[in-house]
Scaffold this motif. Structure first.
Motif, PDB file in Angstrom:
ATOM      1  N   GLN A 102       0.839  -1.202   0.000  1.00  0.00           N
ATOM      2  CA  GLN A 102       0.000   0.000   0.000  1.00  0.00           C
ATOM      3  C   GLN A 102       0.874   1.253   0.000  1.00  0.00           C
ATOM      4  O   GLN A 102       0.586   2.228  -0.700  1.00  0.00           O
ATOM      5  CB  GLN A 102      -0.904   0.019   1.238  1.00  0.00           C
ATOM      6  CG  GLN A 102      -2.010  -1.016   1.257  1.00  0.00           C
ATOM      7  CD  GLN A 102      -2.842  -0.885   2.518  1.00  0.00           C
ATOM      8  OE1 GLN A 102      -3.000   0.199   3.073  1.00  0.00           O
ATOM      9  NE2 GLN A 102      -3.377  -2.005   2.996  1.00  0.00           N
ATOM     10  N   ASP A 103       1.955   1.214   0.772  1.00  0.00           N
ATOM     11  CA  ASP A 103       2.816   2.393   0.876  1.00  0.00           C
ATOM     12  C   ASP A 103       3.566   2.677  -0.422  1.00  0.00           C
ATOM     13  O   ASP A 103       4.043   3.793  -0.646  1.00  0.00           O
ATOM     14  CB  ASP A 103       3.813   2.229   2.027  1.00  0.00           C
ATOM     15  CG  ASP A 103       3.131   2.337   3.391  1.00  0.00           C
ATOM     16  OD1 ASP A 103       1.990   2.855   3.433  1.00  0.00           O
ATOM     17  OD2 ASP A 103       3.714   1.896   4.387  1.00  0.00           O
ATOM     18  N   ALA A 104       3.669   1.668  -1.296  1.00  0.00           N
ATOM     19  CA  ALA A 104       4.266   1.909  -2.608  1.00  0.00           C
ATOM     20  C   ALA A 104       3.373   2.810  -3.455  1.00  0.00           C
ATOM     21  O   ALA A 104       3.815   3.336  -4.479  1.00  0.00           O
ATOM     22  CB  ALA A 104       4.515   0.585  -3.318  1.00  0.00           C
ATOM     23  N   MET A 105       2.112   2.990  -3.020  1.00  0.00           N
ATOM     24  CA  MET A 105       1.180   3.864  -3.730  1.00  0.00           C
ATOM     25  C   MET A 105       1.399   5.338  -3.400  1.00  0.00           C
ATOM     26  O   MET A 105       0.854   6.208  -4.078  1.00  0.00           O
ATOM     27  CB  MET A 105      -0.259   3.497  -3.348  1.00  0.00           C
ATOM     28  CG  MET A 105      -0.687   2.085  -3.705  1.00  0.00           C
ATOM     29  SD  MET A 105      -0.836   1.894  -5.474  1.00  0.00           S
ATOM     30  CE  MET A 105      -2.112   3.099  -5.802  1.00  0.00           C
ATOM     31  N   LEU A 106       2.183   5.633  -2.368  1.00  0.00           N
ATOM     32  CA  LEU A 106       2.285   7.020  -1.898  1.00  0.00           C
ATOM     33  C   LEU A 106       2.841   7.940  -2.980  1.00  0.00           C
ATOM     34  O   LEU A 106       2.284   9.016  -3.246  1.00  0.00           O
ATOM     35  CB  LEU A 106       3.159   7.077  -0.645  1.00  0.00           C
ATOM     36  CG  LEU A 106       2.609   6.329   0.577  1.00  0.00           C
ATOM     37  CD1 LEU A 106       3.560   6.466   1.766  1.00  0.00           C
ATOM     38  CD2 LEU A 106       1.220   6.824   0.945  1.00  0.00           C
ATOM     39  N   SER A 107       3.946   7.538  -3.623  1.00  0.00           N
ATOM     40  CA  SER A 107       4.517   8.402  -4.660  1.00  0.00           C
ATOM     41  C   SER A 107       3.626   8.455  -5.891  1.00  0.00           C
ATOM     42  O   SER A 107       3.596   9.455  -6.610  1.00  0.00           O
ATOM     43  CB  SER A 107       5.920   7.924  -5.046  1.00  0.00           C
ATOM     44  OG  SER A 107       5.867   6.608  -5.560  1.00  0.00           O
ATOM     45  N   VAL A 108       2.876   7.373  -6.116  1.00  0.00           N
ATOM     46  CA  VAL A 108       1.953   7.355  -7.251  1.00  0.00           C
ATOM     47  C   VAL A 108       0.859   8.404  -7.050  1.00  0.00           C
ATOM     48  O   VAL A 108       0.500   9.142  -7.974  1.00  0.00           O
ATOM     49  CB  VAL A 108       1.335   5.949  -7.420  1.00  0.00           C
ATOM     50  CG1 VAL A 108       0.211   5.965  -8.449  1.00  0.00           C
ATOM     51  CG2 VAL A 108       2.411   4.942  -7.812  1.00  0.00           C
ATOM     52  N   LEU A 109       0.324   8.485  -5.826  1.00  0.00           N
ATOM     53  CA  LEU A 109      -0.790   9.389  -5.563  1.00  0.00           C
ATOM     54  C   LEU A 109      -0.339  10.822  -5.289  1.00  0.00           C
ATOM     55  O   LEU A 109      -1.064  11.767  -5.606  1.00  0.00           O
ATOM     56  CB  LEU A 109      -1.615   8.870  -4.379  1.00  0.00           C
ATOM     57  CG  LEU A 109      -2.426   7.603  -4.654  1.00  0.00           C
ATOM     58  CD1 LEU A 109      -3.090   7.109  -3.380  1.00  0.00           C
ATOM     59  CD2 LEU A 109      -3.476   7.850  -5.730  1.00  0.00           C
ATOM     60  N   SER A 110       0.838  11.000  -4.691  1.00  0.00           N
ATOM     61  CA  SER A 110       1.274  12.361  -4.356  1.00  0.00           C
ATOM     62  C   SER A 110       2.093  12.997  -5.484  1.00  0.00           C
ATOM     63  O   SER A 110       1.761  14.082  -5.966  1.00  0.00           O
ATOM     64  CB  SER A 110       2.090  12.358  -3.057  1.00  0.00           C
ATOM     65  OG  SER A 110       3.203  11.487  -3.180  1.00  0.00           O
ATOM     66  N   ASP A 111       3.132  12.323  -5.943  1.00  0.00           N
ATOM     67  CA  ASP A 111       4.008  12.878  -6.976  1.00  0.00           C
ATOM     68  C   ASP A 111       3.595  12.476  -8.388  1.00  0.00           C
ATOM     69  O   ASP A 111       4.119  13.013  -9.369  1.00  0.00           O
ATOM     70  CB  ASP A 111       5.454  12.426  -6.747  1.00  0.00           C
ATOM     71  CG  ASP A 111       5.973  12.867  -5.392  1.00  0.00           C
ATOM     72  OD1 ASP A 111       5.543  13.945  -4.924  1.00  0.00           O
ATOM     73  OD2 ASP A 111       6.772  12.129  -4.796  1.00  0.00           O
ATOM     74  N   ARG A 112       2.683  11.507  -8.490  1.00  0.00           N
ATOM     75  CA  ARG A 112       2.245  11.002  -9.794  1.00  0.00           C
ATOM     76  C   ARG A 112       3.435  10.502 -10.619  1.00  0.00           C
ATOM     77  O   ARG A 112       3.563  10.784 -11.812  1.00  0.00           O
ATOM     78  CB  ARG A 112       1.501  12.093 -10.575  1.00  0.00           C
ATOM     79  CG  ARG A 112       0.165  12.527  -9.958  1.00  0.00           C
ATOM     80  CD  ARG A 112      -0.775  11.328  -9.959  1.00  0.00           C
ATOM     81  NE  ARG A 112      -2.178  11.672  -9.891  1.00  0.00           N
ATOM     82  CZ  ARG A 112      -2.912  11.673  -8.772  1.00  0.00           C
ATOM     83  NH1 ARG A 112      -2.344  11.387  -7.614  1.00  0.00           N
ATOM     84  NH2 ARG A 112      -4.192  11.945  -8.803  1.00  0.00           N
ATOM     85  N   VAL A 113       4.298   9.720  -9.953  1.00  0.00           N
ATOM     86  CA  VAL A 113       5.497   9.243 -10.630  1.00  0.00           C
ATOM     87  C   VAL A 113       5.845   7.843 -10.145  1.00  0.00           C
ATOM     88  O   VAL A 113       5.599   7.494  -8.986  1.00  0.00           O
ATOM     89  CB  VAL A 113       6.689  10.201 -10.385  1.00  0.00           C
ATOM     90  CG1 VAL A 113       7.051  10.258  -8.909  1.00  0.00           C
ATOM     91  CG2 VAL A 113       7.897   9.796 -11.223  1.00  0.00           C
ATOM     92  N   VAL A 114       6.399   7.034 -11.052  1.00  0.00           N
ATOM     93  CA  VAL A 114       6.990   5.736 -10.708  1.00  0.00           C
ATOM     94  C   VAL A 114       8.402   5.719 -11.260  1.00  0.00           C
ATOM     95  O   VAL A 114       8.609   5.989 -12.454  1.00  0.00           O
ATOM     96  CB  VAL A 114       6.174   4.561 -11.283  1.00  0.00           C
ATOM     97  CG1 VAL A 114       6.956   3.255 -11.162  1.00  0.00           C
ATOM     98  CG2 VAL A 114       4.843   4.423 -10.566  1.00  0.00           C
ATOM     99  N   VAL A 115       9.361   5.422 -10.405  1.00  0.00           N
ATOM    100  CA  VAL A 115      10.767   5.344 -10.824  1.00  0.00           C
ATOM    101  C   VAL A 115      11.152   3.883 -10.977  1.00  0.00           C
ATOM    102  O   VAL A 115      10.949   3.072 -10.072  1.00  0.00           O
ATOM    103  CB  VAL A 115      11.681   6.031  -9.793  1.00  0.00           C
ATOM    104  CG1 VAL A 115      13.145   5.865 -10.194  1.00  0.00           C
ATOM    105  CG2 VAL A 115      11.322   7.505  -9.668  1.00  0.00           C
ATOM    106  N   ILE A 116      11.713   3.553 -12.149  1.00  0.00           N
ATOM    107  CA  ILE A 116      12.142   2.184 -12.448  1.00  0.00           C
ATOM    108  C   ILE A 116      13.663   2.167 -12.424  1.00  0.00           C
ATOM    109  O   ILE A 116      14.318   2.615 -13.376  1.00  0.00           O
ATOM    110  CB  ILE A 116      11.607   1.735 -13.819  1.00  0.00           C
ATOM    111  CG1 ILE A 116      10.075   1.838 -13.838  1.00  0.00           C
ATOM    112  CG2 ILE A 116      12.043   0.308 -14.127  1.00  0.00           C
ATOM    113  CD1 ILE A 116       9.451   1.585 -15.185  1.00  0.00           C
ATOM    114  N   PRO A 117      14.260   1.694 -11.328  1.00  0.00           N
ATOM    115  CA  PRO A 117      15.720   1.815 -11.176  1.00  0.00           C
ATOM    116  C   PRO A 117      16.502   1.021 -12.213  1.00  0.00           C
ATOM    117  O   PRO A 117      17.671   1.346 -12.477  1.00  0.00           O
ATOM    118  CB  PRO A 117      15.965   1.270  -9.753  1.00  0.00           C
ATOM    119  CG  PRO A 117      14.756   0.463  -9.418  1.00  0.00           C
ATOM    120  CD  PRO A 117      13.617   1.076 -10.155  1.00  0.00           C
ATOM    121  N   GLU A 118      15.914   0.016 -12.823  1.00  0.00           N
ATOM    122  CA  GLU A 118      16.648  -0.782 -13.810  1.00  0.00           C
ATOM    123  C   GLU A 118      16.862  -0.040 -15.120  1.00  0.00           C
ATOM    124  O   GLU A 118      17.731  -0.422 -15.922  1.00  0.00           O
ATOM    125  CB  GLU A 118      15.892  -2.090 -14.108  1.00  0.00           C
ATOM    126  CG  GLU A 118      15.787  -3.050 -12.929  1.00  0.00           C
ATOM    127  CD  GLU A 118      14.525  -2.806 -12.108  1.00  0.00           C
ATOM    128  OE1 GLU A 118      14.141  -3.710 -11.347  1.00  0.00           O
ATOM    129  OE2 GLU A 118      13.915  -1.712 -12.221  1.00  0.00           O
TER     130      GLU A 118
END
Length: 300
Positions: A102-118
């Motif tokens: 659930q906490d992985a959703m925080l940046s999705v909902l607040s910053d509207r971003v997903v970072v893919i480190p690979e």
């Protein structure tokens, strides 16, 4: 209520529809997604998510081995697709998803971003397009399965979806939905409104813990007894009548399926249901109520 939900989805906050089972939360979220985005298929099931790859993204292993990490090898989940395409995403039973995910959703909902480190550089940063948001559902009986963090709660507007308040409205819904279900099943069963009224009244009173005349009664601990459940019971009774009962649904058909719906895994519910029949059903006038009372032996 619908206007409030639509407005909240126009903001940067998601929306959580919370309430008892069977109050059409999923149906409402599906209609909202279809109306707003033209697509209601971008859906996550909280109870089925146990790792981040099911929440955000995974990889096409064949491409990963031959070409290495790339956008082409990326396999987005419905959540990531919603961000990339600017569409509404449904998150069913979010409280059944582990809190760490659930906490992985925080940046999705607040910053509207997903970072893919690979992925290097800009390829590794996925920004949500305009139009993306999240509409989630959660059953109030699931509270505590995986408690939502305060941070996630702050990023969502809550809207309580309550059971139908007025008995006549609930009867109308059950009659309409059962007739629709019967047509889909290819059966033509005469729906006796007074039989459906007995069914819906029993569910309505046991769900609310109060009879129509204001007296307290026991609630059943193991059964939802929702409007959706009443539709399922009436449809099952219709099928019973069509294949085994001459085509007309009776109180007896209905009562057999009430038992299977009301008595699940709580032994005390049998005593509560018997008490309800003894104190509430027994004194009621009318042929169909007396027929229901005569079938009380099914509870034993």
């Amino acid at each position: 209520m619908v206007v409030r939900i639509i407005i909240s989805l126009c903001t940067s906050r998601g929306c959580l529809l919370v309430g008892e089972p069977g109050t059409a939360k999923s149906w409402l979220s599906e209609l909202l997604a279809a109306a707003i985005s033209g697509n209601s298929t971008l859906t996550l099931q909280g109870g089925a998510i146990s790792q981040v790859s099911q929440l955000l993204y995974s990889w096409n292993e064949a491409l990963l081995r031959t070409e290495g990490p790339s956008r082409k090898a990326l396999v987005p989940t419905p959540l990531l697709r919603g961000m990339m395409e600017g569409q509404l995403v449904r998150f069913e039973e979010i409280a059944r998803c582990p809190q760490a995910l659930q906490d992985a959703m925080l940046s999705v909902l607040s910053d509207r971003v997903v970072v893919i480190p690979e992925l290097p550089g800009e390829d590794g940063v996925i920004l949500a397009r305009e139009g993306f948001n999240l509409v989630a559902t959660s059953n109030s009986v699931d509270e505590g399965v995986h408690s939502m963090s305060a941070a996630l709660k702050r990023r969502m507007d809550f809207e309580e979806i309550r059971p139908i308040r007025h008995l006549n409205d609930e009867i109308d819904v059950v009659l309409r939905e059962v007739a629709r279900a019967n047509r889909r099943a290819g059966i033509d069963v005469a729906l006796e409104q007074s039989v459906v009224e007995v069914l819906v009244t029993i569910f309505h009173e046991l769900r609310n813990g109060q009879t129509l005349d204001g007296r307290s009664t026991d609630r059943l601990a193991g059964a939802a007894l929702s409007t959706a459940e009443a539709v399922s019971v009436a449809h099952a009774a219709s099928l019973n009548a069509w294949y085994y009962g001459g085509g007309a649904m009776t109180v007896e058909h209905m009562m057999h399926h009430v038992i299977g719906s009301a008595l699940k895994d709580q032994p005390e519910d049998r005593r509560r249901l018997k008490h309800y029949f003894d104190t509430t059903v027994a004194p009621r006038k009318g042929e169909h109520w007396q027929q229901a009372w005569a079938l009380r032996s099914l509870i034993h």
